[in-house]
Write a protein that holds these residues in place. Sequence first.
Motif, PDB file in Angstrom:
ATOM      1  N   VAL A 139       0.848  -1.190   0.000  1.00 38.67           N
ATOM      2  CA  VAL A 139       0.000   0.000   0.000  1.00 38.67           C
ATOM      3  C   VAL A 139       0.883   1.240   0.000  1.00 38.67           C
ATOM      4  N   VAL A 140       0.659   2.152  -0.938  1.00 43.97           N
ATOM      5  CA  VAL A 140       1.441   3.378  -1.022  1.00 43.97           C
ATOM      6  C   VAL A 140       0.921   4.356   0.030  1.00 43.97           C
ATOM      7  N   LEU A 141       1.761   4.665   1.016  1.00 42.07           N
ATOM      8  CA  LEU A 141       1.370   5.547   2.119  1.00 42.07           C
ATOM      9  C   LEU A 141       1.747   7.000   1.868  1.00 42.07           C
ATOM     10  N   GLY A 188       2.363   8.618  11.611  1.00 40.74           N
ATOM     11  CA  GLY A 188       1.737   7.347  11.955  1.00 40.74           C
ATOM     12  C   GLY A 188       0.932   6.751  10.824  1.00 40.74           C
ATOM     13  N   SER A 189       1.274   7.078   9.579  1.00 45.40           N
ATOM     14  CA  SER A 189       0.522   6.568   8.424  1.00 45.40           C
ATOM     15  C   SER A 189       0.609   5.049   8.298  1.00 45.40           C
ATOM     16  N   PHE A 190       1.593   4.441   8.943  1.00 48.03           N
ATOM     17  CA  PHE A 190       1.796   2.997   8.868  1.00 48.03           C
ATOM     18  C   PHE A 190       0.937   2.239   9.876  1.00 48.03           C
ATOM     19  N   LEU A 218      -4.853   1.287   7.224  1.00 55.07           N
ATOM     20  CA  LEU A 218      -3.987   1.955   6.259  1.00 55.07           C
ATOM     21  C   LEU A 218      -4.802   2.679   5.193  1.00 55.07           C
ATOM     22  N   GLU A 219      -4.288   3.807   4.768  1.00 54.37           N
ATOM     23  CA  GLU A 219      -4.946   4.596   3.722  1.00 54.37           C
ATOM     24  C   GLU A 219      -3.982   4.787   2.556  1.00 54.37           C
ATOM     25  N   SER A 220      -4.374   4.340   1.367  1.00 54.77           N
ATOM     26  CA  SER A 220      -3.532   4.505   0.193  1.00 54.77           C
ATOM     27  C   SER A 220      -3.519   5.965  -0.245  1.00 54.77           C
ATOM     28  N   ARG A 221      -2.324   6.507  -0.425  1.00 50.93           N
ATOM     29  CA  ARG A 221      -2.176   7.892  -0.875  1.00 50.93           C
ATOM     30  C   ARG A 221      -1.440   7.969  -2.209  1.00 50.93           C
TER      31      ARG A 221
END
Length: 356
Positions: free
Chosen positions: A182-184, A222-224, A228-231
Motif C-alpha cells: 500500500v502506497v502511504l 503514523g501513516s503505517f 492503512l490509507e492509500s495515498r
Amino acid sequence: MLWRLPAPVRSLFASNFRSLSRSAAGPTRHADPLRILFCGSDEFSIASLRALHDASRHVPGLIEEIHVAHRPAKPTGRGLKVLREVPIAKTASSLSLPIHTFDTFTGWKPPFSYNLVIAVSFGLLVPPRILGLAKYGGLNVHPSFLPDLRGSAPVEHAILKRRSHTGVSVQTLDPHRFDEGVVLAQTASPGIQIRKDESAEGLEARLADVGAEMLVDVLKEGSFVPPLESRGWYSGPTDYAPKITKRDRFVDFKAMTMAQILAVQRALGDTWCILPNGDRLVMHQVVEQSNTVDTDGDVQSGLWHEKNGGELLFRSACGRVGAIVSSTYAGGKAGKGNAKVGKLLREQGKAQKLFG
C-alpha cells in the motif's frame, strides 16, 4: 523548485506544508516507540538510515532503537580475490548501530524484538515469518511513482525510457511480492523533473534525500498504523524496471537514435558495441557533435575515423553525429581504445565504414 531554495527557507516551507497536509488528512496516529530492523545496502538506503538515526535523536518518543541488516561482502575483481563491502556496513558502524549480516532469511533468527521492518534497496524479499514478528509490519522507500517502474532498477529505467519526471513512493512491504504494498506517501504531481544531462547516480542522490525525508514524515504521522490509507495518486502509463544486464548497455548505431544512445550512457555509464572482427569496444564517454563533419557522403550510420581531426565518430540511426571521447578495446589498456580502433581504420583506409 523547492530543492533550489536556501536550506532554511526550504525547511520552513516543508514544515508548514506538512502541517497543513496533516491537518487536511486528519489527526496523527500514535504508535509505540519504534524498534526498527533496517535492511539496506547502497547509498540510496544510507540516506534513509541517516534520517532515521537523526530522528531517533531529535524526535522524542518516535524511535527507540535501530538495528541494521545487510548482506555480506561479495568477491570482486580479477580472480574474485577482493571482497567488496556493502556500503551501508561502514555507515551503520560509524553510527554505532547493531549490525546483522546474512545472505538469506532462511534459518535466521532475529536477535532482538522489533516492531517495524524497513527495507530500502535490500535485494531480498522480507518473508512472512520476519514481517509477522513486527507489530507494524514493514515499509519500503521506492524511487518511482508506483505502480510505475516496479522492480530493482527504477532510476536507471526512468532515464532509459526518457521520462520527464519521476518521484518517490513509501509503501508497505508485501510478504510475497516486491513493490506490491500500500502506497502511504508519494511525491506530489508532477513530480521531480529529470534534468537533461542528469546521470542515474545524480538523480538517485536527489531522490534518496526526498525519500529519506518522506519516510520520517510517514513515521511521524503514523501513516503505517492500521487502518492503512492509500495515498498513491499516479495513474499514468506503467512499465517494469528489471535488473540491469550487460545487454542493456549495448549500442547499435544503425538502430538507435542519438537520444537513445545518450540515455543509455546517462543511465548506465559505460556502453559497448561490437566491431566487425567480433571484438568489443567499451565506450566510457560519448557526446553529440554540434559542428558539421565531413564524411565524404559515404557514412549513413555506424562508426568511422574522421580524416581531418582524427576523432572516432559515429552517426546514429536518426542521422545525428557523435564522438567517442574515451574507450577501451577488449583486452587492451584502459582508456586507449580510440587509438587502437583508429589504427585499424587507417589500415583499412581513411573514412572507411566499420558498420554497414
